[in-house]
Design an enzyme around this catalytic site. Structure first.
Site, short mmCIF file in Angstrom:
data_model
loop_
_atom_site.label_atom_id
_atom_site.label_comp_id
_atom_site.label_asym_id
_atom_site.label_seq_id
_atom_site.Cartn_x
_atom_site.Cartn_y
_atom_site.Cartn_z
CE1 TYR C 25 28.49 -37.96 -46.64
CE2 TYR C 25 28.10 -36.22 -45.45
CZ TYR C 25 27.66 -37.14 -45.67
OH TYR C 25 26.55 -37.97 -45.57
CB SER C 107 19.13 -36.48 -41.65
OG SER C 107 19.74 -37.76 -42.16
CE1 TYR C 131 18.22 -42.33 -47.35
CE2 TYR C 131 19.25 -41.34 -45.30
CZ TYR C 131 19.01 -41.31 -46.75
OH TYR C 131 19.68 -40.33 -47.33
CB THR C 157 14.80 -40.61 -48.67
OG1 THR C 157 15.11 -39.25 -47.73
CG2 THR C 157 16.06 -40.33 -49.65
CE LYS C 235 15.37 -34.82 -49.42
NZ LYS C 235 16.36 -35.76 -49.55
CB SER C 257 14.66 -34.18 -53.60
OG SER C 257 15.82 -34.20 -53.04
CG HIS C 259 19.95 -37.95 -51.88
ND1 HIS C 259 19.34 -38.77 -51.60
CD2 HIS C 259 20.93 -37.45 -50.80
CE1 HIS C 259 19.76 -39.06 -50.38
NE2 HIS C 259 20.82 -38.39 -49.87
NE ARG C 262 25.32 -35.42 -50.37
CZ ARG C 262 26.40 -35.25 -49.97
NH1 ARG C 262 26.94 -34.12 -50.22
NH2 ARG C 262 27.18 -35.81 -49.03
CG ASP C 290 15.81 -31.02 -52.02
OD1 ASP C 290 15.84 -31.40 -53.11
OD2 ASP C 290 15.50 -31.75 -50.91
CB VAL C 293 16.78 -23.06 -53.19
CG1 VAL C 293 16.25 -21.95 -52.58
CG2 VAL C 293 15.81 -23.92 -53.76
NE ARG C 294 23.77 -23.44 -52.98
CZ ARG C 294 23.00 -24.71 -53.02
NH1 ARG C 294 21.67 -24.70 -52.62
NH2 ARG C 294 23.51 -25.71 -53.35
N GLY C 313 19.58 -27.38 -48.04
CA GLY C 313 20.29 -28.31 -47.33
C GLY C 313 21.63 -27.65 -47.17
NE ARG C 314 26.23 -29.95 -51.85
CZ ARG C 314 25.36 -30.50 -52.51
NH1 ARG C 314 24.19 -29.90 -52.90
NH2 ARG C 314 25.74 -31.80 -52.96
#
Lengths: 369, 369, 369, 369
Positions: C25, C107, C131, C157, C235, C257, C259, C262, C290, C293-294, C313-314
């Site tokens: 997920y 969120s 949302y 969003t 966003k 973004s 998302h 996703r 976003d 970005v790592r 995010g992740r």
């Protein structure tokens, strides 16, 4: 045994049947083998824009090169020591070329004499590839032999003032099997055996280096032209600038070639150079190309870019390794049929229908001139 | 043992013979190692357009850098702690450079003293790479030592206001073996041992960070020039803008360098920057390049883009690891011979014949200025 | 346990410790996951042109977003159901954001209430991601809760009129573990269990679809602005056209973004869109980004293209999975330090020094407008 | 059994369940299969620029093709011998097309009669794909059958003056299982069995070659139009030049197609040709496309480039192999739902909202016209 259905199939057969020394010698390119691979891959950067609904019930592949008709515009490039691929070597190739009615270019480094190849080739169209020796009399003698034996053009290789560096040949210390000889290399000092561990180099390459003239210039071309009436073709041109010089020096044809990627690694793929050369000569001499031609569509692309014909080298060696004369004929037959099909499917009934508009391409490399 | 035939062969030897701490330190680049890889791969985006039928029977590779003649335009880039690659370290390198008659740049982080290297190098051409210390007297002292010991230029590294992040060094907690010392690092606080699990960082890098001056600016260059008569070269320039500033600040030469990809990951490959820098300086100072040079054709490409010479770093370490002085000489000999062959096969008898028109290239990255 | 030295290391930890349902997920993107991968890879098409010899002894990363100062321009993007990554979920994240003095966006699909997160975040900077529900009173209530609890902006969003298709979620029939609840989803009809074989879909996604308003338009933005004094940020903007509309409709900020790849697979990577959006808004509102970005250099590149800040995010979820609050702090600390180093090594002492000229890039995709 | 969630899942099912002869026949492309792969991959060179905050609560996919309404712009491309994929073959396909309310194009090489398919298709929209036979009466008879059986258009395939070369079919000596027959191929000379080792070719392909007219020209189109009132669509146009000729010769529609990469390997991917064809016809006839469509976003991209509808071929065969009629319906349902989602997520409530500005793309190949 699986029957080959495309030229790549022959490469597999070839790779299996020969020993490492021979296999690596035929397959390898200079240094990191960038160019030898790119010669093949670059064709994929040229995509086809086929035309439909033209009458292609009769596809005619015939063309002329240097005034001689051949059945299809795919000749045999000069490759060295063909007996290393099959006992019958150049004789098998010459017979296959003749039976298929296309042109064979015999290498100076053949393992069969100029005359014997001529006899095997019979009424076929043959050209002689010339390396210019330090010893001018050797060079002159080769040309005279070619003239006497019915060769119709002298193809001077201009990209080998020195022998390229092939890593695998260095590692294998490439040698000629003892029963084989480069029959035109009258001053060959290699002893046909693998050099000792200490020597650490290929005596064949060293001997080649010693025999060939590193002072090759445009004057050499003029000199050759001064004592032969045969058309003179230069093989190894890779820039529009040199193509113009070639025309100015009275050459009769140009083969765009990078020596199968065996001389200077990192040069452009020949198909990437072809258009520039064609543009530079402005139709004054015929332009041919070799390097990486493996399929009928490759031939179509080369002709669309302005080549009068293409020449194939390694696939002929694969054919030899497979089945001698029959193998070479099969190689020629397959690519000829593929080319015919490609013409039909792109709406070209004659080779003159093959135009630049047939292509869309990615121009990856540009020069700043 | 297999005799190496190209520089890549040495890399294999090198990787096998050293321990992980040393091997990773020498091989690694910053972060994801994008730039360290691209330095090598970018050369493939530059393809050659060789010229034929020029007299290349005598290929002359000689050139001058900062007024001193060298036999071929391939010098030795400064690399740290060479005794980690071979017990004789910088002495072996210095002897090899001298015997091959090319230039060696000694690193501030050498494991051999400035004077000892000078003695080993003898009449050879040597430059000194300078890191600017927080302690000005240390910096001044290093320059004076170099002057006294016959170094002919000061090469100031300008890309290291802080030490780059190398993931493997962080994971290995890179350390210097206890018998080795950075002899010029008079205030080195690292204890030459692998830091404990808790420390989780390389004490060598931490100490380096502590010693070096993060306030490095163009004024620093002016300051260095004010008390030395030696030519001052800046190493690490990566934009035309900075190249112009360098000229304005009176530097004598520029080495286009990204520190072998070890400082800021994601910077352009040096060969991709070279043309921009050459254009910016308009011939007012000499431009050199290092990074990713592994073959003779790489040298040819760099010179075609306007470099006066190239420098090689990692390959020298591989040569050291292989066989000390002899190994370095072999590395230099191989790439020198490859370069000579590349010159011959592209029609260049002298380095001045190597022009931009020799190249076709893919310009992948552009800036919006 | 190996101590992570870069954000990619956390991903490994994360992948190992969670079950397949949760792991897939969090990791997955829509359909063939072209965009989720390109978000990361596209950064490599942007290369750095660092400037040397500027005083970077004091690197200052501080900036403001919507008028509030943060220590470094890397905030936390909103991600759903964080308790699935770590029992403390959004509370851990909120504490980490506060202790590192950066911004957290909560969120709507949080597993912790708006108020509880506010308490954990304390004096930290927090925004609320909204949302828009079919039931307007639910939407209004959420905004009011956020206002009461000290959230400083509403982030709407706009890219989810329907839930995107994630193949792995379909295959896993993604479910929430039974002890977790989307606390703001007052009308959630999913029963938090894996749907039966027959159902063949994620009840969570189905319920989401049912609750959200598919009639979202620019009027919705106007409506939200009409009853809140908080700044409103949209966003999910991916074109210059929409960015201009956003400005015209009075939004206060834009987050470029997709998302996290996703929603609609095949959309451009966000870094490829950023420049176009920045150009379109002409400085009238702040632009953030976003996606992918790592590393510290990714942040540098985004700011060079005109972003005021980036959001991750992740990586935050990976940090949570690794060690809860401490893990998130470690993620933030590492990328913050990398960014600081990247600033230093590219000659930027302040974020305002980060300019477009810092980049060279490959513009791969163009539109015909 | 895993329930497929995307069209690629069906390909796996398909590959597993059929024998090699059938599997290879359906999957393969001409020669090196460059084009068959590029048809799919090329879609990735087109990226989406979705628009936000438009009312997409009601997404309407309905459109008309040749004046007939279909529920969504995804039809079924003609494919040969469908009973080799499933015992019910074309009947299953026809029922699925009808139940989903989209268009089916029946192949001349069907294993079910024109009339039987019509009955299965009922009130559905069906077109007939025509191969022009050497025997004109056969061709005329096929058209008359199609007219009588309620087919609404004649789709003339123009890219097959000869059968393309598929290496796997040559290797397998492709044959039809003995219980299957190409019912419209009244003069079929293949004996439906695998040819002997000696024959070394596919008797099916050989027979096809014998039956079809290689003299196909624009006059053939004029001739067909002279005796049918049905709209005439040409399938296989790949250049703007031919598209203009098509309009001049009064065709009613064009399907941009490269025969699924099965005819001339190395032609451009259809999505790369679509824009050029749309531009050339200037709205005078409808343009459709097939080749490589595997996802909802592919459909969106094709429509953004100007296609009125797309057709899918291989995925329908995969659906057949999976579960006959139900399988085809499932394939259509999945891609239809994906397309609907893609419309919603890109801000398109109706197909007319799908504009060129929705795309950013990499134009890799250009022609010199």
């Amino acid at each position: 045994m699986l029957k080959p259905v495309c030229l790549a199939d022959f490469e597999e057969h070839f790779l299996k049947s020969l020993d490492r020394n021979a296999r690596d010698y035929f397959s390898s390119g200079a240094n990191q083998e960038i160019t030898v691979k790119d010669n093949v891959e670059a064709f994929n950067r040229y995509r086809l824009r086929p035309r439909m609904l033209r009458d292609v019930s009769n596809v005619n592949m015939k063309t002329t090169i240097m005034g001689n008709e051949i059945d299809f515009p795919i000749g045999i490039a000069p490759t060295a020591v063909q007996k290393m691929a099959h006992p019958e070597g150049e004789v098998a190739t010459a017979r296959a070329a003749s039976s298929m009615n296309t042109c064979m270019i015999l290498s100076t480094w053949s393992t069969t004499s100029i005359e014997e190849v001529a006899q095997a080739n019979g009424s076929g169209l043959r050209w002689f590839q010339l390396y210019v020796f330090k010893d001018k009399s050797v060079t002159m003698d080769l040309i005279k032999q070619a003239e006497r034996s019915g060769y119709k053009a002298i193809v001077i290789t201009v990209d080998t003032p020195r022998v390229g560096k092939k890593l695998v040949d260095d590692r294998n210390r490439f040698y000629l099997p003892s029963h084989l000889h480069r029959v035109n290399a009258t001053t060959d000092t290699s002893d046909n055996t693998q050099s000792s561990q200490e020597a650490q180099e290929s005596l064949v390459h060293k001997s080649t280096q010693t025999m060939l003239d590193p002072k090759l210039t445009w004057d050499t071309i003029t000199w050759v032209k001064s004592f032969t009436k045969l058309p003179v073709i230069v093989k190894g041109i890779l820039t529009g600038e040199d193509a113009k010089l070639a025309v100015q020096h009275g050459v009769d044809g140009i083969i765009v070639s990078n020596h199968g990627g065996r001389q200077l690694d990192g040069v452009l793929a020949t198909i990437d150079v072809l258009g520039e050369v064609v543009e530079a000569v402005e139709g004054r001499v015929e332009v041919y190309v070799d390097g990486g031609v493996r399929q009928g569509t490759d031939v179509l692309k080369a002709l669309a870019l302005g080549a009068k014909a293409v020449f194939i080298g390694r696939p002929v060696l694969w054919g030899l390794a497979y089945q001698g004369q029959t193998g070479v004929e099969e190689v020629l037959r397959i690519i000829k049929e593929e080319f015919k099909l490609a013409m039909a499917l792109s709406g070209c009934a004659n080779v003159t229908d093959i135009q630049l508009s047939l292509l869309a391409f990615e121009k990856r490399y540009s020069s700043k001139l």
